[in-house]
Structure formats: structure tokens, C-alpha cells
Design a protein around this motif. Structure first.
Motif, PDB file in Angstrom:
ATOM      1  N   LEU A  36       0.845  -1.198   0.000  1.00 53.61           N
ATOM      2  CA  LEU A  36       0.000   0.000   0.000  1.00 53.61           C
ATOM      3  C   LEU A  36       0.877   1.242   0.000  1.00 53.61           C
ATOM      4  CD1 LEU A  36      -2.743  -0.987   2.610  1.00 53.61           C
ATOM      5  CD2 LEU A  36      -2.956  -0.937   0.121  1.00 53.61           C
ATOM      6  N   LEU A  37       0.420   2.252  -0.730  1.00 52.95           N
ATOM      7  CA  LEU A  37       1.076   3.559  -0.749  1.00 52.95           C
ATOM      8  C   LEU A  37       0.051   4.601  -0.296  1.00 52.95           C
ATOM      9  CD1 LEU A  37       3.020   3.406  -4.139  1.00 52.95           C
ATOM     10  CD2 LEU A  37       3.914   3.018  -1.829  1.00 52.95           C
ATOM     11  N   TRP A  38       0.373   5.299   0.766  1.00 49.64           N
ATOM     12  CA  TRP A  38      -0.532   6.293   1.351  1.00 49.64           C
ATOM     13  C   TRP A  38      -0.138   7.688   0.882  1.00 49.64           C
ATOM     14  CZ3 TRP A  38      -4.746   4.641   3.870  1.00 49.64           C
ATOM     15  CH2 TRP A  38      -4.752   3.311   4.290  1.00 49.64           C
ATOM     16  N   TYR A  39      -1.133   8.457   0.423  1.00 49.80           N
ATOM     17  CA  TYR A  39      -0.891   9.785  -0.130  1.00 49.80           C
ATOM     18  C   TYR A  39      -1.483  10.902   0.727  1.00 49.80           C
ATOM     19  CZ  TYR A  39       0.975   7.813  -4.423  1.00 49.80           C
ATOM     20  OH  TYR A  39       1.766   7.158  -5.341  1.00 49.80           O
ATOM     21  N   GLY A  40      -1.862  10.609   1.945  1.00 47.63           N
ATOM     22  CA  GLY A  40      -2.454  11.647   2.776  1.00 47.63           C
ATOM     23  C   GLY A  40      -3.728  12.158   2.134  1.00 47.63           C
ATOM     24  N   THR A  41      -3.832  13.476   1.991  1.00 49.01           N
ATOM     25  CA  THR A  41      -5.027  14.092   1.417  1.00 49.01           C
ATOM     26  C   THR A  41      -4.852  14.443  -0.061  1.00 49.01           C
ATOM     27  OG1 THR A  41      -4.279  16.261   2.186  1.00 49.01           O
ATOM     28  CG2 THR A  41      -5.759  15.037   3.652  1.00 49.01           C
ATOM     29  N   SER A  42      -3.788  13.953  -0.683  1.00 54.91           N
ATOM     30  CA  SER A  42      -3.517  14.265  -2.089  1.00 54.91           C
ATOM     31  C   SER A  42      -4.321  13.352  -3.019  1.00 54.91           C
ATOM     32  CB  SER A  42      -2.028  14.101  -2.402  1.00 54.91           C
ATOM     33  OG  SER A  42      -1.256  14.986  -1.642  1.00 54.91           O
ATOM     34  N   VAL A  43      -5.225  13.956  -3.794  1.00 58.86           N
ATOM     35  CA  VAL A  43      -6.007  13.213  -4.783  1.00 58.86           C
ATOM     36  C   VAL A  43      -5.096  12.739  -5.896  1.00 58.86           C
ATOM     37  CG1 VAL A  43      -7.908  13.366  -6.429  1.00 58.86           C
ATOM     38  CG2 VAL A  43      -8.049  14.601  -4.276  1.00 58.86           C
ATOM     39  N   SER A  44      -4.144  13.582  -6.276  1.00 60.20           N
ATOM     40  CA  SER A  44      -3.165  13.219  -7.305  1.00 60.20           C
ATOM     41  C   SER A  44      -1.840  13.860  -6.906  1.00 60.20           C
ATOM     42  CB  SER A  44      -3.614  13.709  -8.685  1.00 60.20           C
ATOM     43  OG  SER A  44      -3.716  15.116  -8.686  1.00 60.20           O
ATOM     44  N   GLY A  45      -0.765  13.333  -7.479  1.00 59.92           N
ATOM     45  CA  GLY A  45       0.551  13.851  -7.127  1.00 59.92           C
ATOM     46  C   GLY A  45       0.878  13.515  -5.679  1.00 59.92           C
ATOM     47  N   GLY A  46       1.827  14.206  -5.126  1.00 55.31           N
ATOM     48  CA  GLY A  46       2.219  13.986  -3.744  1.00 55.31           C
ATOM     49  C   GLY A  46       3.243  12.883  -3.620  1.00 55.31           C
ATOM     50  N   SER A  47       3.828  12.790  -2.458  1.00 52.03           N
ATOM     51  CA  SER A  47       4.833  11.763  -2.190  1.00 52.03           C
ATOM     52  C   SER A  47       4.203  10.671  -1.332  1.00 52.03           C
ATOM     53  CB  SER A  47       6.022  12.366  -1.438  1.00 52.03           C
ATOM     54  OG  SER A  47       6.628  13.362  -2.230  1.00 52.03           O
ATOM     55  N   PRO A  48       4.245   9.426  -1.819  1.00 51.95           N
ATOM     56  CA  PRO A  48       3.610   8.351  -1.049  1.00 51.95           C
ATOM     57  C   PRO A  48       4.457   7.914   0.138  1.00 51.95           C
ATOM     58  CG  PRO A  48       4.633   7.436  -2.996  1.00 51.95           C
ATOM     59  CD  PRO A  48       4.803   8.940  -3.082  1.00 51.95           C
ATOM     60  N   SER A  49       3.774   7.291   1.089  1.00 55.10           N
ATOM     61  CA  SER A  49       4.423   6.691   2.244  1.00 55.10           C
ATOM     62  C   SER A  49       3.886   5.274   2.401  1.00 55.10           C
ATOM     63  CB  SER A  49       4.104   7.502   3.508  1.00 55.10           C
ATOM     64  OG  SER A  49       4.533   6.816   4.663  1.00 55.10           O
ATOM     65  N   THR A  50       4.718   4.386   2.895  1.00 52.99           N
ATOM     66  CA  THR A  50       4.243   3.029   3.163  1.00 52.99           C
ATOM     67  C   THR A  50       3.640   2.917   4.558  1.00 52.99           C
ATOM     68  OG1 THR A  50       6.468   2.401   3.862  1.00 52.99           O
ATOM     69  CG2 THR A  50       5.862   1.948   1.559  1.00 52.99           C
ATOM     70  N   SER A  51       3.725   3.987   5.339  1.00 56.30           N
ATOM     71  CA  SER A  51       3.142   3.995   6.691  1.00 56.30           C
ATOM     72  C   SER A  51       1.683   4.408   6.612  1.00 56.30           C
ATOM     73  CB  SER A  51       3.888   4.971   7.593  1.00 56.30           C
ATOM     74  OG  SER A  51       5.235   4.580   7.728  1.00 56.30           O
ATOM     75  N   ALA A  52       0.826   3.608   7.233  1.00 54.89           N
ATOM     76  CA  ALA A  52      -0.609   3.921   7.239  1.00 54.89           C
ATOM     77  C   ALA A  52      -0.860   5.235   7.961  1.00 54.89           C
ATOM     78  CB  ALA A  52      -1.384   2.796   7.908  1.00 54.89           C
ATOM     79  N   ILE A  53      -1.881   5.927   7.523  1.00 51.31           N
ATOM     80  CA  ILE A  53      -2.241   7.228   8.085  1.00 51.31           C
ATOM     81  C   ILE A  53      -3.087   7.031   9.333  1.00 51.31           C
ATOM     82  CG2 ILE A  53      -3.614   9.306   7.651  1.00 51.31           C
ATOM     83  CD1 ILE A  53      -2.874   8.903   4.658  1.00 51.31           C
ATOM     84  N   ILE A  54      -2.759   7.797  10.367  1.00 51.24           N
ATOM     85  CA  ILE A  54      -3.616   7.873  11.549  1.00 51.24           C
ATOM     86  C   ILE A  54      -4.297   9.235  11.474  1.00 51.24           C
ATOM     87  CG2 ILE A  54      -3.729   7.920  14.063  1.00 51.24           C
ATOM     88  CD1 ILE A  54      -1.228   6.124  14.047  1.00 51.24           C
ATOM     89  N   PRO A  55      -5.621   9.252  11.247  1.00 49.16           N
ATOM     90  CA  PRO A  55      -6.294  10.536  11.051  1.00 49.16           C
ATOM     91  C   PRO A  55      -6.361  11.357  12.337  1.00 49.16           C
ATOM     92  CG  PRO A  55      -7.888   8.755  11.108  1.00 49.16           C
ATOM     93  CD  PRO A  55      -6.533   8.122  11.164  1.00 49.16           C
ATOM     94  N   SER A  56      -6.367  12.650  12.184  1.00 51.51           N
ATOM     95  CA  SER A  56      -6.540  13.548  13.320  1.00 51.51           C
ATOM     96  C   SER A  56      -8.024  13.625  13.668  1.00 51.51           C
ATOM     97  CB  SER A  56      -6.025  14.946  12.972  1.00 51.51           C
ATOM     98  OG  SER A  56      -6.402  15.865  13.985  1.00 51.51           O
ATOM     99  N   THR A  57      -8.328  13.670  14.963  1.00 48.97           N
ATOM    100  CA  THR A  57      -9.719  13.809  15.397  1.00 48.97           C
ATOM    101  C   THR A  57      -9.922  15.115  16.173  1.00 48.97           C
ATOM    102  OG1 THR A  57      -9.312  12.593  17.451  1.00 48.97           O
ATOM    103  CG2 THR A  57     -10.029  11.298  15.528  1.00 48.97           C
ATOM    104  N   SER A  58      -9.019  16.061  15.994  1.00 50.58           N
ATOM    105  CA  SER A  58      -9.052  17.289  16.785  1.00 50.58           C
ATOM    106  C   SER A  58      -9.967  18.367  16.209  1.00 50.58           C
ATOM    107  CB  SER A  58      -7.636  17.852  16.930  1.00 50.58           C
ATOM    108  OG  SER A  58      -7.125  18.230  15.665  1.00 50.58           O
ATOM    109  N   LYS A  59     -10.553  18.136  15.044  1.00 49.62           N
ATOM    110  CA  LYS A  59     -11.388  19.160  14.411  1.00 49.62           C
ATOM    111  C   LYS A  59     -12.614  18.491  13.785  1.00 49.62           C
ATOM    112  CE  LYS A  59     -11.068  22.659  10.794  1.00 49.62           C
ATOM    113  NZ  LYS A  59     -10.266  23.158   9.692  1.00 49.62           N
ATOM    114  N   VAL A  60     -13.788  19.075  14.011  1.00 49.89           N
ATOM    115  CA  VAL A  60     -15.035  18.559  13.439  1.00 49.89           C
ATOM    116  C   VAL A  60     -15.034  18.797  11.938  1.00 49.89           C
ATOM    117  CG1 VAL A  60     -17.544  18.871  13.396  1.00 49.89           C
ATOM    118  CG2 VAL A  60     -16.326  18.900  15.576  1.00 49.89           C
ATOM    119  N   GLY A  61     -15.453  17.787  11.175  1.00 50.01           N
ATOM    120  CA  GLY A  61     -15.531  17.909   9.725  1.00 50.01           C
ATOM    121  C   GLY A  61     -15.125  16.599   9.062  1.00 50.01           C
ATOM    122  N   THR A  62     -15.061  16.621   7.729  1.00 47.05           N
ATOM    123  CA  THR A  62     -14.706  15.426   6.959  1.00 47.05           C
ATOM    124  C   THR A  62     -13.415  15.683   6.188  1.00 47.05           C
ATOM    125  OG1 THR A  62     -17.032  14.820   6.738  1.00 47.05           O
ATOM    126  CG2 THR A  62     -15.497  13.811   5.184  1.00 47.05           C
TER     127      THR A  62
END
Length: 191
Positions: free
Chosen positions: A44-70
Motif C-alpha cells: 500500500l502507498l498512502w498519499y495523505g489528502t492528495s487526490v493526485s501527485g504527492g509523495s507516497p508513504s508506506t506507513s498507514a495514516i492515523i487521522p486527526s480527530t481534533s477538528k469537526v468535519g470530513t
């Protein structure tokens, strides 16, 4: 003169990783790392919030829960043997607002011996559930009000329809003893 033959091979891209496309948490909850299901021999390659482009990471993302929203996060899978990469799958993480703190029907938490104190929660929504915790006891039956006949410490846990939880402040209920009646005495000289 000899010519070398070059063979071109076109590899198919792997399919998008399977993901749970919609996840929700309560504000400030402890989140888990996002995950996806990949095919054998892929990573798996994780791109954070990048729909396209960006630098991938093999580390899974842990989402922030500090702000209301999607927030939308993106992941692809890459074949280790061919180097081909899939399209990105989207995981939407929604952070829900906590419910309002439970509010008691009174700010007076004392009564005299022989009386009682009836407390209720005034800010419940239809889908909310409440649990009462007092002294070493609890009432988990989801009742809106309780009657108290003794001194105790008390707090209430409120859970909304999304599973978000908040506690009331801890209050001290005080039962006062009835004072002794006054004694009346007269001076004997007045008779």
C-alpha cells in the motif's frame, strides 16, 4: 551487422485497494490507523489528502480527530514485481461534534433529612441515552430522572445517536440533618 530485438511488455495495473470508504469518530477520540486490503505481492502507498501527485508513504495514516468535519485520505497499491501502481481509493473520515454536557434541572443539590432530591437531565435529544453514576452504584437503565435520599457524589454520562459520549460535572448531593428543636426556658423570677 546484427540488430538486437527489444520486447516491450505491458503490465496491467493492480486494482484499487479495497477500503472502508467512510469512517467516523467523535471529536478528540483515539483513532486507529487507516487500512486497506491489497493483493498478494503488492504494498500500500498512502498519499495523505492528495487526490493526485504527492509523495507516497508506506506507513498507514492515523487521522486527526481534533477538528469537526470530513477529511478525505487516499491510498493505492503497487505491484512489487512490476512496479505498476493502481488508481487511488478514497477513505472519508468524518469527525463528529460531541454532544452537549448533561444539564441538571436544578443547581441546588441539597435537601433536609426526611425529604428527597429529584434530579433530571433537561437537555436530552430523542436518541440520547444516559447513565447515572452515584457513590459506588450506577443506574444504566436510561432513565431521565432519579430520586436521591442520601448524600452522594454523582455524575451522568450522555451518549448521542452517533455514539459520542460526554460526562456531566461531578456534583455533591448533601443531605442535611434536621436541627434539634429549640429549647425554651423561662426565668423562674418572672412567675
Amino acid at each position: 551487422m546484427s540488430s538486437d530485438t527489444i520486447q516491450t511488455i505491458k503490465y496491467a495495473s493492480p486494482k484499487n485497494p479495497d477500503v472502508n470508504g467512510s469512517i467516523s469518530y467523535c471529536l478528540n477520540a483515539s483513532p486507529s490507523a487507516l487500512s486497506g486490503t491489497l493483493s498478494t505481492g503488492n504494498s500500500l502507498l498512502w498519499y495523505g489528502t492528495s487526490v493526485s501527485g504527492g509523495s507516497p508513504s508506506t506507513s498507514a495514516i492515523i487521522p486527526s480527530t481534533s477538528k469537526v468535519g470530513t477529511t478525505d485520505y487516499y491510498v493505492s497499491q503497487k505491484s512489487q514485481s512490476t512496479g505498476c501502481e493502481s488508481q487511488r481509493s478514497k477513505i472519508s473520515v468524518k469527525i463528529n461534534q460531541l454532544p452537549s454536557k448533561p444539564i441538571f434541572n436544578t443547581s441546588k443539590f441539597s435537601f433536609c433529612s426526611g425529604d428527597s432530591l429529584k434530579l433530571s437531565i433537561t437537555n436530552l435529544n430523542k436518541e440520547d441515552t444516559i447513565k447515572w453514576y452515584f457513590g459506588t452504584k450506577s443506574d444504566l437503565t436510561n432513565v431521565n430522572s432519579k430520586i436521591f435520599t442520601d448524600s452522594t457524589k454523582l455524575f451522568v454520562i450522555k451518549t448521542d445517536s452517533l455514539g459520542c459520549v460526554i460526562s456531566s460535572d461531578t456534583i455533591q448531593i448533601v443531605k442535611y440533618a434536621i436541627p434539634s428543636p429549640p429549647t425554651i426556658s423561662r426565668c423562674q423570677e418572672n412567675f
